[in-house]
Write an enzyme that holds these catalytic residues in place. Structure first.
Site: not given
Length: 160
Positions: A30, A83, A116-119
């Site tokens: 990232s 993270y 995406t699903d995660i965000n």
């Protein structure tokens, strides 16, 4: 998972990769971890950690400090701390691997903030757009750049 999962996967697949004519490893990181003010300890990961052992020692130190609630006072980042440290460690590990296996092409990439699903689909690009640079790096020709961190398709770190 960001660091240890990628590390264990690379270690497990290394014997197979050594059989390849074009061995490739692309780690997903990232660009958010490259922002200033993330903690003094991360400077060591970014510049001074050149061996697996030193990186493992640094991660062990972070985990101890984090578990004791001392990470902020000891110079580690406090905002999305685990993270941030895991992604910076992943970038350092990518460079370590690239130095260890000079015949491999090993790079790290920030794919961008993909929906995406995660965000909860709050990303600014599609998953397909986010996949472009990782795939491009996986398909680099023999002798391509290695040990770099790519953002928006371009190296964000100087070549080693």
């Amino acid at each position: 998972m960001n660091y240890y999962g990628a590390k264990r996967t690379a270690e497990a697949l290394n014997p197979l990769l050594q059989l390849s004519d074009l061995p490739r490893i692309v780690t997903v990181s990232s660009s958010k971890v490259m922002l200033k003010g993330k903690g003094e300890k991360l400077k060591g990961v970014l510049t001074g950690v050149t061996t697996d052992e030193k990186l493992n020692d640094l991660i062990t130190e972070y985990l101890k400090d984090f578990k004791e609630g001392l990470h902020g006072s000891k110079g580690w980042p406090t905002f999305i701390s685990a993270y941030t440290v895991s992604k910076v460690a992943l970038n350092a590990y990518t460079r370590i691997l690239a130095n260890k296996y000079p015949d491999f092409c090993i790079n790290s990439v920030c794919p961008g903030y993909a929906k995406t699903d995660i965000n909860l689909n709050t990303g600014t690009i599609t998953a397909e757009e986010g996949a472009v640079t990782p795939v491009k790096l996986a398909l680099l020709p023999k002798g391509g750049p290695s040990g770099l961190f790519f953002v928006k398709g371009e190296p964000a770190t100087p070549e080693p």
